[in-house]
Structure formats: structure tokens, C-alpha cells
Motif scaffolding. Structure first.
Motif, short mmCIF file in Angstrom:
data_model
loop_
_atom_site.label_atom_id
_atom_site.label_comp_id
_atom_site.label_asym_id
_atom_site.label_seq_id
_atom_site.Cartn_x
_atom_site.Cartn_y
_atom_site.Cartn_z
N LEU A 37 0.86 -1.18 0.00
CA LEU A 37 0.00 0.00 0.00
C LEU A 37 0.89 1.24 0.00
O LEU A 37 1.75 1.39 0.89
N VAL A 39 0.79 5.24 0.31
CA VAL A 39 0.03 6.44 0.65
C VAL A 39 0.96 7.63 0.42
O VAL A 39 1.88 7.88 1.19
N HIS A 142 -8.51 4.30 -1.78
CA HIS A 142 -9.41 4.63 -0.67
C HIS A 142 -10.87 4.36 -1.03
O HIS A 142 -11.71 4.22 -0.15
N ALA A 178 -5.75 8.84 2.96
CA ALA A 178 -6.22 7.70 3.76
C ALA A 178 -5.90 7.95 5.22
O ALA A 178 -4.73 8.08 5.59
N ALA A 183 -6.58 3.19 5.82
CA ALA A 183 -5.40 2.41 5.41
C ALA A 183 -5.50 0.97 5.92
O ALA A 183 -5.20 0.01 5.19
N CYS A 187 -5.71 -2.50 3.55
CA CYS A 187 -4.78 -3.62 3.74
C CYS A 187 -5.54 -4.92 4.00
O CYS A 187 -5.19 -5.98 3.46
N GLU A 197 2.94 -1.20 4.27
CA GLU A 197 2.41 0.13 3.92
C GLU A 197 3.56 1.13 3.89
O GLU A 197 4.35 1.21 4.83
N ASN A 199 4.07 5.05 3.75
CA ASN A 199 3.36 6.32 3.90
C ASN A 199 4.38 7.44 3.98
O ASN A 199 5.16 7.52 4.94
#
Length: 596
Positions: A37, A39, A142, A178, A183, A187, A197, A199
Motif C-alpha cells: 500500500l 500512501v 481509498h 487515507a 489504510a 490492507c 504500507e 506512507n
């Protein structure tokens, strides 16, 4: 597969020397075969996180993108850069779709863009199953979360579709907005381990945030556009009617503006969007139906003429300014009555009570943002779970306007609200204070109030704006849904008792959103627009504003120097190098004017 190969593609294909924050970490995980993921803020370079692996992998990368109107632009940009990409969506007929699937099976393409609704079709999933899909990139991820601001049921089919694909492709989910809860939801739904993740944070260092209150919206917008002539921008409004009104106002003042909302015919909407992307119009006036995934990199400002419903939606829409990293501005024009429009939308929606309650809370956060005295960026980052220092750039951080003591006028308004026993809204309050003599005032027998006419020397509109200011500043509270009434708060009672004073700052003045462009930049921009029209692609597909500014700094006159320009790879050099260098050479070697 190591990162060195990715670094090589970054330089030779895309013309960048270094990865942006987060890109390297995401690409490393993707090359290692891990579901990920990402972000990253709008303009943070999310697309390279799947485009570079796509060029390194054997097989096809499928990109799920929510708006079909943008796919052609994304594919055009890749094709212009020598990358084989195509799309399949509802704009194509059956024969064309079958032809493209055949080409994909033959290995003609590296990237395939599809809309999430395609995955509602079992037949299409079976067709995808015949392709060697290595990576599934999910843009605007999202949308898969019920906790997000833009939940879309069609995204829910993604996890089922992934399971049905024989190649079991790895997943890369990407989003700019997110919260921690969203988030986690992404996931969980896409089988991404929480520690995968990446970010990079939500701060946008090139984006100046501003909130404008207590001012005439039309006057502010017209002044702003005058100060930023020639720069591209988006103006958002909440309703189709207001979008049409603002667009007409701008056109009457000779601003090149187009409008975009769901009520327009498809062909008109498509043409208006194309005119904006191709720089034929300066300003797009739109509802929130416009903009998700818009790749136009040279948007210098985003103005919200009315407050949106959530901070996530606001920051995503505001983030469409300055995608190229150049200084840009996001302005929120706040009036409490506009928040009531959003309140009405929630009232009339088909959401269940839990989702309505959550929406009311999100709207309250939006109002708190508009009324905070603290750093605007800090407020947003805190909402997304980040701690930060003050940005030093937003309208609150650099607010040095003179504050005027308006305590006496504030007391008159507050006193009137008390005498009306909190039964009426601001319209009646302003009419009583200015001594209106209409039928409603007579029917309600309000002429006998001690506050009737005590502000008769002022326009009703001016008094209404004062009421809005006192509401925004917390001296009054607006209560109710569609037809709110006013009550005096504890802070307002203290003013009535003479225990505290009320100060209001002078009107905010507009500023230029971006640095002044020099003559060479304007020449290169004109050349870019001509080439774009010839090739029927948006100008940013050829080069971004940032790349043009880099040309102005480096002044390349040969191939080696041109390759040092940010955003120029081998393919761009071959296609456009000599054309742009001719303009640069003519500029550099032009005769110097005599100084008699």
C-alpha cells in the motif's frame, strides 16, 4: 530483481536522476514480490511506482483507475514516452475490446488500464485470466473502504477478481488520502501486510493553504484571477447551479472558463475537460464530479468557492494544484451558509443513520478547519494522524492583517438574537437590525423590538456577513438542518456582558500563486501548446511546466545537455529535443538591444 535496474529506467525512460520520497521503498517492495500500500500525496509520483516495475516485469501490469475519461490521457502520456499501453472501458465497442484483448494476448502491451466496473463482469474476468498478469495496481484505493470519503461499491469486486486470476498477481494499492482507519481497511481487503504500507506523509511543501472568510466571493475570485492571469486553475462549487453561475460570471469578465458537472451532456462535458487539459481555457469551474486522477500537472491554484463535505475530499481536490512541484495555492472561501448546503445533502441522502452521523462529524471537522486560528497544514496532518511543526506558509501562519475592534456592532447583533429567543435565522436577524419593513417582519410583530433598526445605517448584506463572521468565530451557533436558527454561545454572552471584546481582521487581499514566468518560458509554453494541438494530446503529456523551467535554467543547446533537463529521457530527446533547442538557441543568441 535489484533497484539498480529501476534506477536505470527512471533515468533513461523518464529523465529523472533521483526517486522522490517513498518511490524507492514502494518499488523495492513491488520488485520483491510483496503486496504493498502506497500512501503518497497528490503529485508525489505514485504512477512511477507501478510504471517502472511494469517495464521490468515479464507480463502485463493492469491498472484499475476509477475515471474512464482520464485513461486516454494516461495512455497517451505513456505512448508519447515510448511505452506500450492501452485501455479497455465502456467508451469502446465490443469489436475494439476483443481486438485489444487479442493484442494483449500477443504481448503487444506492457500496461492495461481498466475501470473497476469491468470487474463486475465474470466474462471480462475470464478474459483477463488468459493474460499473463504480473501486477495489479489499484489507483485511488481509498474507494475500497467504507470508512473513506469516496467509497465505491464497484471496488469491492477487486479482492474476488484477484483470487480468480490464474497468475495470482501481486497487488499495489495507491492513494493520496487515507486516514489510519482507511489504510487498515485497504490492507485487510487486499491482503496487504500492515508492515508493507509505505506512507510518505501528507505534507505538500509547494502548496500554500488559505482560508478566506467574511468576503464577497465573486469579488475575491475575480481579483484573484486578475492577479493570476494565464495560470491554470480549478474552482469548485457544491451545486450545479452555482457552478453555472460562477462560470457565466467569469465569461462575462472575459476569463476563459469552462464548466463541468454531472448534469451536462456527455459530449459537452468531454469537450470542456479537453479544453482545460489542452490549455484552451484557463479555469475549470466544477462540482466534485471533476478531477479525480486528473494528470494536468500545471494547475497553479484550486479555489473552493463553497465548503466541501469532508477534509479528505477537500485535501484531495486541493492537491490537484501543483502536481509538478512548483509553488501553487489552495484557497477555501468559507461561509457558514455553504456548510448548510452540505448538511442538506446529508439530510437528503439515502445513507443509514450510522453513515449520516459519521458524515455530520466529518462536516464539523471541515468547519473547524475553516475557523482554526492555528496552522492549516498542521490541522490537516493531525487529522491524518501526523504530528508536525507549523508550515510558515499558510494564510494563518502569515496573517499580518490589522484587527479592528467591532465589539459594539457585535453586541447589537448578539442582543438581537437574544431578543428573538433563538427562533430565527440570520435573514430575520439582519432584517430586524437594519429596520426592514417587509410583510414577514410585520406579521411577526418584530418592529417593537428594542434592536429593531439599530443598524439601519448599514446594508442588510453587510450585517448578514457580520452574522456569518460571529458564527464562524464562535460567538453565535447555527442550530438545525435545512433552516437553521441562531443562538448565542457562552463566548457571545461574555461579549454581551462587556467581559471580552471582538476583533475582526481587514479584508484579505489576493496574491499571485506562482512566480512570474520569464520570456523564454512563455516561448517554450507556446511551442508546447502548438505541438500538443498537432498531436492531439494535452500539453503536459509532452513536458511539464517543471521541465520547461528546468530548460530555462540549463539552457541546453546540444543532446547531452538536453538529457540533463529534469523529465527528459531518451525518447523525449529524440522526439522533441531539436525543436525545443532551436527555440532556446534563438533566445540565447538573440542580439542584445542597444542601450543608447
Amino acid at each position: 530483481m535489484d533497484l539498480a535496474a529501476a534506477q536505470q529506467v527512471l533515468k533513461t525512460t523518464f529523465g529523472y536522476d533521483e526517486f522522490r520520497p517513498g518511490q524507492k521503498a514502494v518499488i523495492e517492495q513491488v520488485l520483491a514480490g510483496q503486496n504493498t500500500l502506497a500512501v503518497m500525496p497528490t503529485g508525489g509520483g505514485k504512477s512511477l511506482c507501478y510504471q517502472i516495475p511494469a517495464l521490468l516485469f515479464d507480463g502485463i501490469t493492469v491498472v484499475v483507475s476509477p475515471l474512464i475519461s482520464l485513461m486516454k490521457d494516461q495512455v497517451d502520456a505513456l505512448n508519447d514516452n515510448g511505452i506500450a499501453a492501452t485501455f479497455i472501458n465502456s467508451s469502446l465497442d465490443y469489436a475494439t475490446i476483443q481486438s485489444r484483448l487479442q493484442e494483449l494476448r500477443a504481448g503487444d502491451y506492457t500496461l492495461l488500464y481498466i475501470a473497476p466496473e469491468r470487474l463486475d463482469s465474470q466474462q471480462f474476468i475470464q478474459a483477463l485470466g488468459q493474460l499473463p498478469i504480473k501486477l495489479l495496481a489499484i489507483d485511488e484505493a481509498h474507494c475500497i473502504s467504507q470508512w473513506g470519503h469516496d467509497f465505491r461499491p464497484s471496488y469491492l469486486a477487486l479482492s474476488t477478481a484477484i483470487e480468480q486470476l490464474p497468475t495470482q498477481p501481486q497487488v499495489l494499492a495507491l492513494t493520496a488520502t487515507a486516514t489510519e482507519q482507511v489504510a487498515q481497511d485497504i490492507c485487510q481487503r487486499l491482503a496487504i501486510a500492515p508492515d508493507h504500507e509505505v506512507n510518505t506523509g501528507f505534507a505538500r511543501d509547494n502548496l500554500d493553504l488559505s482560508v478566506v472568510k467574511d468576503q464577497d466571493t465573486d469579488r475575491y475570485i475575480l481579483d484573484y484571477l486578475k492577479a493570476n492571469q494565464g495560470e491554470a486553475g480549478i474552482i469548485y462549487a457544491s451545486t450545479r447551479k452555482e457552478v453555472a453561475r460562477i462560470a457565466t460570471l467569469l465569461q462575462q469578465h472575459h476569463v476563459k472558463a469552462a464548466m463541468y458537472h454531472a448534469g451536462l451532456e456527455d459530449n459537452i462535458r468531454r469537450q470542456n475537460q479537453e479544453d482545460f487539459l489542452y490549455d484552451r481555457v484557463q479555469v475549470m469551474v466544477a462540482t466534485n464530479a471533476f478531477g479525480m486522477g486528473i494528470d494536468k500537472s500545471n494547475v497553479r491554484f484550486v479555489i473552493h468557492a463553497q465548503v466541501p463535505g469532508t477534509l479528505e475530499a477537500y485535501y484531495q481536490e486541493a492537491g490537484r494544484a501543483g502536481r509538478d512541484g512548483l509553488p501553487s495555492e489552495a484557497v477555501l472561501i468559507y461561509r457558514p451558509q455553504d456548510a448548510q448546503i452540505q448538511h442538506f445533502f446529508i439530510d437528503q441522502s439515502e445513507m443509514d443513520d450510522e453513515h449520516k452521523h459519521r458524515s455530520y462529524q466529518k462536516l464539523q471537522v471541515m468547519s473547524q478547519y475553516a475557523n482554526t486560528q492555528g496552522c492549516l497544514q498542521q490541522f490537516i496532518l493531525k487529522y491524518f494522524g501526523e504530528t508536525s511543526e507549523s508550515c510558515g506558509r499558510c494564510s494563518n501562519c502569515r496573517d499580518d492583517r490589522e484587527a479592528q475592534d467591532i465589539t459594539t456592532n457585535a453586541q447589537k447583533v448578539l442582543s438581537c438574537v437574544v431578543r428573538l429567543h433563538a427562533r430565527f435565522g440570520k435573514g430575520v436577524v439582519a432584517q430586524v437590525l437594519t429596520g426592514a419593513n417587509n410583510q414577514r417582519i410585520r406579521d411577526l410583530d418584530l418592529k417593537g423590538l428594542s434592536t429593531y433598526g439599530i443598524m439601519a445605517d448599514q446594508r442588510q448584506k453587510t450585517v448578514t456577513e457580520l452574522v456569518d463572521f460571529l458564527t464562524a468565530a464562535g460567538y453565535l451557533q447555527s442550530v438545525g438542518g435545512q433552516y437553521p436558527t441562531l443562538t448565542v454561545t457562552k463566548t457571545g454572552v461574555a461579549v454581551l456582558k462587556g467581559e471580552s471584546q471582538v476583533y475582526r481582521k481587514t479584508a484579505q487581499t489576493v496574491k499571485q500563486a506562482a512566480p512570474v514566468n520569464d520570456a523564454l518560458f512563455e516561448q517554450l509554453r507556446t511551442l508546447r501548446r502548438q505541438l500538443a494541438e498537432d498531436q492531439q494530446v494535452p500539453p503536459f503529456v509532452i513536458f511539464s511546466d517543471k521541465t520547461l523551467h528546468s530548460m530555462c535554467d540549463i539552457l541546453p543547446e546540444n543532446d547531452a545537455a538536453f538529457l540533463n533537463v529534469r523529465g527528459v529521457g531518451a525518447n523525449k530527446l529524440e522526439k522533441y529535443g531539436e525543436t525545443f533547442m532551436q527555440t532556446i538557441r534563438a533566445y540565447v543568441h538573440q542580439p542584445v538591444a542597444s542601450q543608447d
